[in-house]
Enzyme design. Structure first.
Site, PDB file in Angstrom:
ATOM      1  N   ARG A   1      -5.937  -1.069  -2.648  1.00  0.00           N
ATOM      2  CA  ARG A   1      -4.622  -1.193  -2.183  1.00  0.00           C
ATOM      3  C   ARG A   1      -4.253  -2.529  -2.644  1.00  0.00           C
ATOM      4  O   ARG A   1      -5.007  -3.534  -3.322  1.00  0.00           O
ATOM      5  CB  ARG A   1      -4.907  -1.500  -0.476  1.00  0.00           C
ATOM      6  CG  ARG A   1      -5.271  -0.100   0.106  1.00  0.00           C
ATOM      7  CD  ARG A   1      -5.702  -0.401   1.495  1.00  0.00           C
ATOM      8  NE  ARG A   1      -6.039   0.933   2.088  1.00  0.00           N
ATOM      9  CZ  ARG A   1      -7.419   0.983   2.515  1.00  0.00           C
ATOM     10  NH1 ARG A   1      -8.071  -0.086   2.015  1.00  0.00           N
ATOM     11  NH2 ARG A   1      -7.817   2.272   3.131  1.00  0.00           N
TER      12      ARG A   1
ATOM     13  N   LYS B   1      -9.294  -2.400   5.027  1.00  0.00           N
ATOM     14  CA  LYS B   1      -8.577  -2.641   6.322  1.00  0.00           C
ATOM     15  C   LYS B   1      -9.717  -2.805   7.313  1.00  0.00           C
ATOM     16  O   LYS B   1     -11.002  -2.475   7.107  1.00  0.00           O
ATOM     17  CB  LYS B   1      -8.292  -0.970   6.786  1.00  0.00           C
ATOM     18  CG  LYS B   1      -6.763  -0.955   6.016  1.00  0.00           C
ATOM     19  CD  LYS B   1      -6.078   0.395   6.340  1.00  0.00           C
ATOM     20  CE  LYS B   1      -4.527   0.641   5.871  1.00  0.00           C
ATOM     21  NZ  LYS B   1      -4.206   1.704   6.096  1.00  0.00           N
TER      22      LYS B   1
ATOM     23  N   HIS C   1       1.190   0.999  -4.888  1.00  0.00           N
ATOM     24  CA  HIS C   1       0.555   1.913  -4.407  1.00  0.00           C
ATOM     25  C   HIS C   1       0.392   3.015  -5.213  1.00  0.00           C
ATOM     26  O   HIS C   1      -0.305   3.978  -5.002  1.00  0.00           O
ATOM     27  CB  HIS C   1       1.058   2.408  -2.917  1.00  0.00           C
ATOM     28  CG  HIS C   1       0.128   2.744  -1.948  1.00  0.00           C
ATOM     29  ND1 HIS C   1      -0.810   1.792  -1.302  1.00  0.00           N
ATOM     30  CD2 HIS C   1      -0.069   3.814  -1.223  1.00  0.00           C
ATOM     31  CE1 HIS C   1      -1.642   2.289  -0.725  1.00  0.00           C
ATOM     32  NE2 HIS C   1      -1.217   3.499  -0.305  1.00  0.00           N
TER      33      HIS C   1
ATOM     34  N   ARG D   1      -2.845   3.755  -6.906  1.00  0.00           N
ATOM     35  CA  ARG D   1      -3.813   4.121  -6.034  1.00  0.00           C
ATOM     36  C   ARG D   1      -3.615   5.745  -6.051  1.00  0.00           C
ATOM     37  O   ARG D   1      -4.553   6.408  -5.986  1.00  0.00           O
ATOM     38  CB  ARG D   1      -3.541   3.567  -4.584  1.00  0.00           C
ATOM     39  CG  ARG D   1      -4.617   3.883  -3.682  1.00  0.00           C
ATOM     40  CD  ARG D   1      -4.614   2.999  -2.347  1.00  0.00           C
ATOM     41  NE  ARG D   1      -5.168   3.583  -1.044  1.00  0.00           N
ATOM     42  CZ  ARG D   1      -6.344   3.367  -0.914  1.00  0.00           C
ATOM     43  NH1 ARG D   1      -7.218   2.443  -1.717  1.00  0.00           N
ATOM     44  NH2 ARG D   1      -6.916   3.584   0.174  1.00  0.00           N
TER      45      ARG D   1
ATOM     46  N   HIS E   1     -11.197   5.053   2.584  1.00  0.00           N
ATOM     47  CA  HIS E   1     -10.707   5.948   3.778  1.00  0.00           C
ATOM     48  C   HIS E   1     -11.840   6.258   4.864  1.00  0.00           C
ATOM     49  O   HIS E   1     -12.961   6.738   4.340  1.00  0.00           O
ATOM     50  CB  HIS E   1     -10.288   7.504   3.380  1.00  0.00           C
ATOM     51  CG  HIS E   1      -8.937   7.288   2.508  1.00  0.00           C
ATOM     52  ND1 HIS E   1      -8.460   8.139   1.812  1.00  0.00           N
ATOM     53  CD2 HIS E   1      -7.939   6.218   2.249  1.00  0.00           C
ATOM     54  CE1 HIS E   1      -7.403   7.823   0.993  1.00  0.00           C
ATOM     55  NE2 HIS E   1      -6.860   6.805   1.668  1.00  0.00           N
TER      56      HIS E   1
ATOM     57  N   TYR F   1      -4.655  14.461  -1.715  1.00  0.00           N
ATOM     58  CA  TYR F   1      -4.659  14.434  -3.205  1.00  0.00           C
ATOM     59  C   TYR F   1      -5.206  15.963  -3.689  1.00  0.00           C
ATOM     60  O   TYR F   1      -4.747  16.214  -4.827  1.00  0.00           O
ATOM     61  CB  TYR F   1      -5.784  13.261  -3.803  1.00  0.00           C
ATOM     62  CG  TYR F   1      -5.008  12.009  -3.369  1.00  0.00           C
ATOM     63  CD1 TYR F   1      -3.943  11.580  -3.701  1.00  0.00           C
ATOM     64  CD2 TYR F   1      -5.936  11.251  -2.184  1.00  0.00           C
ATOM     65  CE1 TYR F   1      -3.269  10.292  -3.270  1.00  0.00           C
ATOM     66  CE2 TYR F   1      -5.072   9.912  -1.881  1.00  0.00           C
ATOM     67  CZ  TYR F   1      -4.088   9.571  -2.500  1.00  0.00           C
ATOM     68  OH  TYR F   1      -3.545   8.347  -1.959  1.00  0.00           O
TER      69      TYR F   1
END
Length: 295
Positions: free
Chosen positions: A146, A170, A241, A244, A267, A276
């Site tokens: 990210r 995150k 982004h 990514r 994730h 995706y």
């Protein structure tokens, strides 16, 4: 009278739930729209609100052209608000519990084809700043990290000999992200000869630094990528982004395991990664329609 209950609810969210000013403002805005609708319908008591009234409000928002995401958020606000009224004995039922969730069609993320990515990565010039920008974009594409993770990388987080970068994602969760031999060599060159020339008198551990010798901000990186979008001539909305999205899409198109891609992207839920696979399936359908002899 109705406004009084809204104010009490906002106070409850502020004191009891500890919501941020931004969240409180969002709740207040949703409820103000709701009150406007009730007033327009001649409804002066919340006790008179039933599910049909709420359905009418949802239909009203739809006709106004509000997005499914906004409508879904408002439904959640109404459900919580009417539950508060029920708990406070203002009403006897929560009419919002029967509302059906509005599901909007998920937009597929913008990604570049392999050819477009190669064009973009070849765009920076051979100046120190250009070589730095080239390295940043190569790292973004090679790792799928990210924006916040890229600008947070410190010099000790890079291990080119072992071929990985340590990033903080995150929730401050650290993970090890692999990089290719090509990117490792480019990082060695950047760290050894380019970065020292950009440091000047500044003292920072940030891996990627601006021409002023300071770490990049999200906005600064966004502007840099936008510059190369224009210079490359690629007619797509390219953001940090996008790298990514392209990273994940290209891996899956070439047969990468979904769980492995999930791990590399950081994730927590594989359903997030599955978007995706939809991109890949969409591309296959396009090719099928284009090339099948009996269209």
């Amino acid at each position: 009278m109705i406004e009084k209950h809204v104010d009490e609810y906002i106070t409850f969210l502020k004191i009891e739930k500890g919501l941020s000013p931004a969240s409180l403002s969002s709740y207040k805005q949703d409820l103000n729209h709701y009150l406007f609708y009730l007033d327009d319908q001649g409804i002066t008591s919340l006790a008179k609100v039933d599910t049909d009234v709420l359905i009418g409000f949802i239909k009203y928002m739809t006709e106004k052209g509000l997005s499914p995401k906004t409508i879904s958020r408002t439904q959640s606000t109404l459900r919580n608000f009417h539950q508060f009224l029920l708990n406070q004995d203002v009403t006897e039922v929560n009419p919002a519990v029967k509302l059906t969730a509005v599901r909007g069609e998920k937009k597929l993320p913008v990604y570049l084809t392999i050819e477009e990515m190669e064009t973009l990565l070849a765009t920076p010039d051979d100046s120190p700043a250009g070589r730095r920008d080239s390295t940043m974009m190569e790292v973004l594409y090679a790792s799928g990290i990210r924006v916040s993770e890229l600008i947070s990388i410190k010099r000790p987080d890079v291990n080119t000999e072992m071929g990985f970068i340590r990033v903080s994602g995150k929730g401050s969760k650290e993970r090890i992200v692999p990089i290719t031999d090509f990117v490792a060599r480019q990082l060695d060159e950047y760290i050894g000869s380019i970065r020292p020339r950009l440091l000047k008198a500044e003292d920072t551990e940030d891996l990627f630094i601006t021409n002023r010798g300071r770490g990049f901000t999200r906005q600064g990186l966004w502007k840099t990528i936008k510059k190369y979008e224009v210079l490359s001539g690629i007619n797509k909305n390219i953001t940090p982004h996008t790298f990514r999205h392209s990273f994940a899409t290209h891996l899956i198109e070439n047969g990468a395991d979904l769980r492995a891609v999930q791990e590399m992207l950081g994730h927590s839920d594989i359903s997030t990664t599955q978007i995706y696979t939809q991109i890949s399936a969409s591309k296959i359908r396009e090719m099928y329609k284009q090339f099948h002899p009996r269209k």
